[in-house]
Motif scaffolding. Structure first.
Motif, mmCIF file in Angstrom:
data_model
loop_
_atom_site.group_PDB
_atom_site.id
_atom_site.type_symbol
_atom_site.label_atom_id
_atom_site.label_comp_id
_atom_site.label_asym_id
_atom_site.label_seq_id
_atom_site.Cartn_x
_atom_site.Cartn_y
_atom_site.Cartn_z
ATOM 1 N N SER A 118 0.827 -1.195 0.000
ATOM 2 C CA SER A 118 0.000 0.000 0.000
ATOM 3 C C SER A 118 0.872 1.261 0.000
ATOM 4 O O SER A 118 0.628 2.208 -0.768
ATOM 5 C CB SER A 118 -0.910 -0.067 1.219
ATOM 6 N N LEU A 119 1.925 1.246 0.837
ATOM 7 C CA LEU A 119 2.832 2.410 0.857
ATOM 8 C C LEU A 119 3.575 2.546 -0.472
ATOM 9 O O LEU A 119 3.752 3.648 -1.001
ATOM 10 C CB LEU A 119 3.854 2.252 1.977
ATOM 11 N N ALA A 120 4.007 1.408 -1.007
ATOM 12 C CA ALA A 120 4.729 1.447 -2.289
ATOM 13 C C ALA A 120 3.828 2.041 -3.376
ATOM 14 O O ALA A 120 4.264 2.848 -4.212
ATOM 15 C CB ALA A 120 5.180 0.042 -2.677
ATOM 16 N N TYR A 121 2.555 1.664 -3.340
ATOM 17 C CA TYR A 121 1.624 2.175 -4.348
ATOM 18 C C TYR A 121 1.311 3.653 -4.113
ATOM 19 O O TYR A 121 1.058 4.394 -5.055
ATOM 20 C CB TYR A 121 0.347 1.314 -4.391
ATOM 21 N N LEU A 122 1.336 4.057 -2.861
ATOM 22 C CA LEU A 122 1.147 5.489 -2.580
ATOM 23 C C LEU A 122 2.289 6.264 -3.234
ATOM 24 O O LEU A 122 2.080 7.274 -3.911
ATOM 25 C CB LEU A 122 1.136 5.723 -1.064
ATOM 26 N N TRP A 123 3.486 5.739 -3.059
ATOM 27 C CA TRP A 123 4.647 6.403 -3.645
ATOM 28 C C TRP A 123 4.551 6.420 -5.173
ATOM 29 O O TRP A 123 4.783 7.426 -5.831
ATOM 30 C CB TRP A 123 5.939 5.719 -3.168
ATOM 31 N N LYS A 124 4.154 5.277 -5.739
ATOM 32 C CA LYS A 124 4.018 5.213 -7.206
ATOM 33 C C LYS A 124 2.939 6.191 -7.672
ATOM 34 O O LYS A 124 3.076 6.841 -8.706
ATOM 35 C CB LYS A 124 3.605 3.804 -7.649
ATOM 36 N N ALA A 125 1.842 6.297 -6.886
ATOM 37 C CA ALA A 125 0.755 7.199 -7.283
ATOM 38 C C ALA A 125 1.234 8.643 -7.289
ATOM 39 O O ALA A 125 0.894 9.430 -8.174
ATOM 40 C CB ALA A 125 -0.431 7.041 -6.324
ATOM 41 N N LEU A 300 -6.064 1.211 -12.576
ATOM 42 C CA LEU A 300 -6.639 1.309 -13.918
ATOM 43 C C LEU A 300 -7.924 2.147 -13.876
ATOM 44 O O LEU A 300 -8.136 3.030 -14.711
ATOM 45 C CB LEU A 300 -6.960 -0.115 -14.389
ATOM 46 N N ALA A 301 -8.753 1.868 -12.870
ATOM 47 C CA ALA A 301 -10.012 2.614 -12.755
ATOM 48 C C ALA A 301 -9.749 4.089 -12.480
ATOM 49 O O ALA A 301 -10.390 4.967 -13.061
ATOM 50 C CB ALA A 301 -10.855 2.023 -11.632
ATOM 51 N N PHE A 302 -8.766 4.361 -11.604
ATOM 52 C CA PHE A 302 -8.476 5.759 -11.267
ATOM 53 C C PHE A 302 -8.015 6.539 -12.491
ATOM 54 O O PHE A 302 -8.295 7.721 -12.629
ATOM 55 C CB PHE A 302 -7.412 5.831 -10.167
ATOM 56 N N GLN A 303 -7.289 5.848 -13.376
ATOM 57 C CA GLN A 303 -6.812 6.559 -14.566
ATOM 58 C C GLN A 303 -7.942 7.035 -15.450
ATOM 59 O O GLN A 303 -7.811 7.996 -16.185
ATOM 60 C CB GLN A 303 -5.924 5.629 -15.389
ATOM 61 N N GLN A 304 -9.066 6.296 -15.376
ATOM 62 C CA GLN A 304 -10.181 6.672 -16.241
ATOM 63 C C GLN A 304 -11.086 7.721 -15.593
ATOM 64 O O GLN A 304 -11.957 8.274 -16.240
ATOM 65 C CB GLN A 304 -11.003 5.411 -16.572
ATOM 66 N N MET A 305 -10.881 7.978 -14.301
ATOM 67 C CA MET A 305 -11.782 8.909 -13.598
ATOM 68 C C MET A 305 -11.308 10.348 -13.725
ATOM 69 O O MET A 305 -10.096 10.585 -13.736
ATOM 70 C CB MET A 305 -11.744 8.618 -12.095
ATOM 71 N N PRO A 306 -12.268 11.295 -13.728
ATOM 72 C CA PRO A 306 -11.820 12.680 -13.633
ATOM 73 C C PRO A 306 -11.178 12.882 -12.251
ATOM 74 O O PRO A 306 -11.672 12.327 -11.268
ATOM 75 C CB PRO A 306 -13.123 13.485 -13.745
ATOM 76 N N GLY A 308 -8.738 11.511 -11.214
ATOM 77 C CA GLY A 308 -8.327 10.183 -10.744
ATOM 78 C C GLY A 308 -6.961 10.169 -10.076
ATOM 79 O O GLY A 308 -6.759 9.465 -9.088
ATOM 80 N N SER A 309 -6.025 10.970 -10.598
ATOM 81 C CA SER A 309 -4.677 10.886 -10.028
ATOM 82 C C SER A 309 -4.646 11.443 -8.611
ATOM 83 O O SER A 309 -3.885 10.962 -7.771
ATOM 84 C CB SER A 309 -3.663 11.596 -10.925
ATOM 85 N N VAL A 310 -5.512 12.441 -8.342
ATOM 86 C CA VAL A 310 -5.566 12.974 -6.978
ATOM 87 C C VAL A 310 -6.275 11.966 -6.059
ATOM 88 O O VAL A 310 -5.805 11.635 -4.964
ATOM 89 C CB VAL A 310 -6.350 14.317 -6.947
ATOM 90 N N LEU A 311 -7.420 11.455 -6.554
ATOM 91 C CA LEU A 311 -8.184 10.504 -5.742
ATOM 92 C C LEU A 311 -7.347 9.277 -5.414
ATOM 93 O O LEU A 311 -7.430 8.705 -4.333
ATOM 94 C CB LEU A 311 -9.455 10.076 -6.492
ATOM 95 N N GLN A 312 -6.533 8.884 -6.369
ATOM 96 C CA GLN A 312 -5.704 7.702 -6.177
ATOM 97 C C GLN A 312 -4.706 7.888 -5.026
ATOM 98 O O GLN A 312 -4.519 6.994 -4.197
ATOM 99 C CB GLN A 312 -4.955 7.437 -7.479
ATOM 100 N N VAL A 313 -4.128 9.089 -4.969
ATOM 101 C CA VAL A 313 -3.196 9.378 -3.871
ATOM 102 C C VAL A 313 -3.961 9.327 -2.540
ATOM 103 O O VAL A 313 -3.523 8.680 -1.577
ATOM 104 C CB VAL A 313 -2.518 10.754 -4.061
ATOM 105 N N ILE A 314 -5.141 9.981 -2.532
ATOM 106 C CA ILE A 314 -5.932 9.976 -1.287
ATOM 107 C C ILE A 314 -6.263 8.539 -0.892
ATOM 108 O O ILE A 314 -6.165 8.144 0.269
ATOM 109 C CB ILE A 314 -7.236 10.791 -1.449
ATOM 110 N N PHE A 315 -6.636 7.730 -1.879
ATOM 111 C CA PHE A 315 -7.014 6.341 -1.586
ATOM 112 C C PHE A 315 -5.864 5.585 -0.913
ATOM 113 O O PHE A 315 -6.052 4.919 0.108
ATOM 114 C CB PHE A 315 -7.435 5.618 -2.876
ATOM 115 N N PHE A 316 -4.671 5.696 -1.476
ATOM 116 C CA PHE A 316 -3.566 4.923 -0.893
ATOM 117 C C PHE A 316 -3.114 5.486 0.457
ATOM 118 O O PHE A 316 -2.629 4.736 1.297
ATOM 119 C CB PHE A 316 -2.407 4.774 -1.887
ATOM 120 N N VAL A 317 -3.332 6.799 0.673
ATOM 121 C CA VAL A 317 -3.056 7.343 2.015
ATOM 122 C C VAL A 317 -4.014 6.679 3.014
ATOM 123 O O VAL A 317 -3.621 6.162 4.060
ATOM 124 C CB VAL A 317 -3.251 8.883 2.064
#
Ligand code: VAL
Length: 453
Positions: A118-125, A300-306, A308-317
């Protein structure tokens, strides 16, 4: 011993225990494990059995565990021993306390690996490392993330260090404060994801998958998995809830607290399912992709969302914080025992258990790279830790405590702690004496029958 034990540390705020117990319950189990297990065991039938297990086994078992903790006012080993002694029973019964402490420790050793993902993916995000247009691209990123034992080990080591740091400081304040923003934040984010999913395809399929109950579809293995997951997700028989119960003030209602925790936990798991499965179906992914499921489908889903890149960071936090508030609870039993019995300071207890934990978690982490071939009966070390704890140790621990409370120990103790109405108490007794034990035993028998084939 008849007098009630006096508490040492109590939860501070009005909501202290509920927040901490919910923090323990809501974790990777809800967002990572529930979706991938539902996918592997065929959807609605698994969900139905899981919900039934929460209601008939998990809730009575949780009430019992908290009652043991509050009455015994000590680490699970001492709490069970004291409550047994108060009923004139021998020390031997503290064996269930030992088992739950061990289960918590074993769970934590693979849990930190997933929290590390999860932390690794936060960093990747954050650093833009989750780009790719297809499921195959995402599978490649997940594979690469796990292939290098040094980087993967560094992430799980980081989780271990942070966990021990928080535990060493004392969990009360840190957890209570974090949980206040995290739970509402998590619910809000999941709602955003669900609403988005409603309008972007795959939602109908996801609802059908999660809620069409074809019970005949569930294998014995799936039944066992659903029961085990009910224990896992509520953090039962892992030392956590009992250790936290030891800090519960006398004037709090155990039943109300238990229902609040169980309802929050179940709702978050179902919401996670509704947020995650649409993306899986919309992208043609196999729901039975195993432990990597959310790490491949969600980016993949986050990339398609408006946005998405911000939401993805919030999600992994959120996922990382949820994992941490659960991780700290699973080592609390060990730390409480070391401080009470071995006279260690909290810090020394946390760091010394941290070292043992780190060794075990390193072995678990190696299951994804160097040690992928170190298997026994088709399972690697990581799988064994998960399998032994959630399928066997937790339900067995729950069975033991329910039977002890139902038949062996003085009922006044539980009347005194649970403070239910006459009718409610009779219902609780019915559950811990017959319904939960019978459910657990039947599922065990079924599973053993399958294993001997
Ligand atoms: N209950 C937590 C979870 O579901 C942990 C403590 C196992 O993730």
């Amino acid at each position: 011993m008849t007098a009630r034990q006096q508490p040492k540390n109590l939860w501070i705020g009005r909501w202290g225990f509920v927040l901490a117990a919910t923090g323990s319950a809501v974790g990777l189990g809800n967002i990572w494990k529930f979706p991938y297990m539902t996918g592997e065991y065929g959807g609605g039938a698994f969900v139905l059995v899981y919900l039934a297990c929460i209601l008939c086994i998990g809730i009575p078992a949780m009430m019992t565990e908290i009652a043991f903790g509050r009455r015994g006012r000590g680490s699970p080993i001492d709490a069970v021993k004291r409550v047994a002694q108060e009923s004139g029973r021998g020390k031997i019964w503290s064996g269930f306390g030992w088992m739950s402490m061990l289960a918590g420790f074993m769970i934590l050793s693979f849990y930190v690996v997933v929290a590390g993902w999860s932390l690794a993916y936060l960093w990747k995000a954050i650093s833009g490392g989750l780009q790719g247009g297809s499921v195959d691209d995402m599978a490649a990123i997940f594979g690469a993330n796990n292939a290098n034992p040094l980087t993967l080990g560094a992430w799980s080591t980081l989780v271990t260090v942070v966990t021990m740091f928080i535990v060493g400081k004392g969990v009360q304040e840190g957890i209570e404060r974090n949980m206040r923003w995290m739970m509402p934040g998590m619910v809000l984010l999941l709602l955003v994801m669900i609403v988005y999913a409603m309008f972007s395809g795959g939602f109908g399929e996801a609802v059908t998958f999660l809620f069409s109950f074809e019970v005949g579809k569930l294998s014995s293995e799936g039944l066992l998995a659903a029961m085990g997951h009910a224990f896992f997700t509520l953090s039962l028989s892992a030392g956590a809830i009992m250790a936290y119960g030891a800090y519960l003030p006398d004037n709090k209602s155990i039943a109300r607290t238990t229902f609040t925790v169980a309802i929050c936990d179940t709702l978050i798991a179902l919401m996670a399912g509704l947020a995650i499965f649409p993306a899986i179906f919309a992208n043609g992914m196999d729901p039975a992709s195993g432990p990597g499921l959310i790490f491949m489908s969600l980016p993949l889903a986050f990339q398609q969302m408006p946005l998405g890149s911000v939401l993805q960071v919030i999600f992994f936090v959120m996922l990382s914080v949820a994992a941490l508030t659960s991780a700290v609870s699973m080592i609390e039993a060990t730390v409480a025992w070391l401080t009470e019995r071995k006279g260690m300071s909290r810090k020394a207890a946390a760091w010394s258990s941290g070292i043992v934990l780190w060794l075990l978690s390193t072995l678990a982490m190696l299951s994804f790279n160097l040690g992928a071939d170190w298997t026994f009966a088709g399972k690697n070390f990581f799988d064994w830790l998960d399998y032994l704890t959630s399928r066997w140790m937790m339900p067995l621990g729950g069975l033991g405590l329910c039977l002890m409370a139902g038949f062996l120990l003085r009922d006044e103790i539980f009347r005194d702690e649970l403070r239910l109405s006459k009718r409610q108490h009779a219902l609780w007794l019915l559950m811990v004496r017959y319904v939960s034990p019978l459910g657990i035993v039947l599922i065990f028998i079924d599973a053993l029958g399958v294993m001997s084939i």
